[in-house]
Design a protein around this motif. Sequence first.
Motif, short mmCIF file in Angstrom:
data_model
loop_
_atom_site.label_atom_id
_atom_site.label_comp_id
_atom_site.label_asym_id
_atom_site.label_seq_id
_atom_site.Cartn_x
_atom_site.Cartn_y
_atom_site.Cartn_z
N ASN A 13 0.84 -1.19 0.00
CA ASN A 13 0.00 0.00 0.00
C ASN A 13 0.88 1.25 0.00
O ASN A 13 2.00 1.23 0.52
CB ASN A 13 -0.91 -0.01 1.23
CG ASN A 13 -2.05 0.97 1.11
OD1 ASN A 13 -1.85 2.16 1.19
ND2 ASN A 13 -3.25 0.45 0.90
N SER A 14 0.38 2.32 -0.58
CA SER A 14 1.18 3.54 -0.70
C SER A 14 1.04 4.48 0.50
O SER A 14 1.63 5.55 0.51
CB SER A 14 0.77 4.29 -1.97
OG SER A 14 -0.60 4.64 -1.93
N ARG A 15 0.27 4.08 1.50
CA ARG A 15 0.03 4.97 2.64
C ARG A 15 1.32 5.41 3.32
O ARG A 15 1.50 6.59 3.65
CB ARG A 15 -0.88 4.28 3.67
CG ARG A 15 -2.33 4.18 3.28
CD ARG A 15 -3.17 3.76 4.47
NE ARG A 15 -2.72 2.49 5.02
CZ ARG A 15 -3.22 1.31 4.67
NH1 ARG A 15 -4.18 1.25 3.77
NH2 ARG A 15 -2.76 0.19 5.22
N VAL A 16 2.22 4.45 3.54
CA VAL A 16 3.47 4.76 4.24
C VAL A 16 4.31 5.74 3.44
O VAL A 16 4.85 6.72 3.97
CB VAL A 16 4.28 3.47 4.52
CG1 VAL A 16 5.61 3.81 5.17
CG2 VAL A 16 3.48 2.53 5.41
N HIS A 17 4.41 5.48 2.13
CA HIS A 17 5.22 6.36 1.28
C HIS A 17 4.63 7.77 1.23
O HIS A 17 5.36 8.76 1.33
CB HIS A 17 5.31 5.79 -0.13
CG HIS A 17 6.20 6.59 -1.03
ND1 HIS A 17 7.58 6.53 -0.97
CD2 HIS A 17 5.91 7.49 -2.01
CE1 HIS A 17 8.09 7.35 -1.87
NE2 HIS A 17 7.11 7.95 -2.51
N VAL A 18 3.31 7.86 1.08
CA VAL A 18 2.66 9.17 1.01
C VAL A 18 2.87 9.94 2.31
O VAL A 18 3.21 11.13 2.29
CB VAL A 18 1.15 9.00 0.73
CG1 VAL A 18 0.42 10.34 0.88
CG2 VAL A 18 0.93 8.45 -0.67
N ILE A 22 4.89 13.50 2.63
CA ILE A 22 4.23 14.70 3.17
C ILE A 22 5.04 15.26 4.34
O ILE A 22 5.22 16.47 4.46
CB ILE A 22 2.79 14.36 3.61
CG1 ILE A 22 1.91 14.15 2.36
CG2 ILE A 22 2.20 15.46 4.48
CD1 ILE A 22 0.49 13.74 2.67
N LYS A 23 5.53 14.37 5.18
CA LYS A 23 6.35 14.80 6.32
C LYS A 23 7.62 15.50 5.84
O LYS A 23 7.99 16.56 6.37
CB LYS A 23 6.71 13.59 7.18
CG LYS A 23 7.48 13.93 8.44
CD LYS A 23 7.74 12.68 9.28
CE LYS A 23 8.53 13.03 10.54
NZ LYS A 23 8.79 11.80 11.35
N ALA A 24 8.27 14.93 4.82
CA ALA A 24 9.49 15.54 4.27
C ALA A 24 9.18 16.88 3.61
O ALA A 24 9.97 17.83 3.68
CB ALA A 24 10.14 14.59 3.27
#
Length: 216
Positions: A13-18, A22-24
């Motif tokens: 899932n892309s949740r972790v990457h997104v 966003i944090k960066a």
Amino acid sequence: MKYLGMWIDETFNSRVHVATRIKAFIFGYQNLKRCGITSDDVTSDIKLCFYKTYIRPTLCNGLDNVILNKTQIKKKQTLESKLIKGMFRLRKRTKSTQFLRAVNINKVDELIVNTKVKFLIRLVEFELTKSIIHELMAHDPDLSKDNKSLLYEISVITNRQTIYEMIKYGNEIVRQTVRRILKCRKDDEVIDIMEALEIEGENRRIRLNQLLHIEY
């Protein structure tokens, strides 16, 4: 787990990457705030140069093969619009789309389509990756129905099923987007905003807030 610059979980899932991007993105923006990017004394060109060079890439990294749902796209767009307007110290209740056109920044959904179509083109330019894609499609007819695959997303975007039709109609969608943006940048309202961006100092902020104010 991070693999080749992408954060993935056990379900792909892309949740972790997104969330990481966003944090960066926010972290990079806050760092440039300390350098004065929100100051009225900094010209519009410098603000946008720093934003496009150092901040936006952190948000867009990995768009080639990350599958985003509508909620994630909207979240990214809202955040980006908010921070771009923050650079110019605009009020929250101001028009976003017209301002993005004036500063020549594509909306997130437009960027996603452009990035994915170009990525697919790059894949089929090389014999190895092209043959892998053809083999996968030949032996796994449901591949383009997997909502976590690049081919699925491009097939939805283009409403086409074969690789070359996806590329053909994907390119046409990109060209239509470019034409739409160019037409929008010729709009009187956007031209006024572009002219206001040339103003320096506090007067720029005042003028932009006047032009972008949302009437209720």
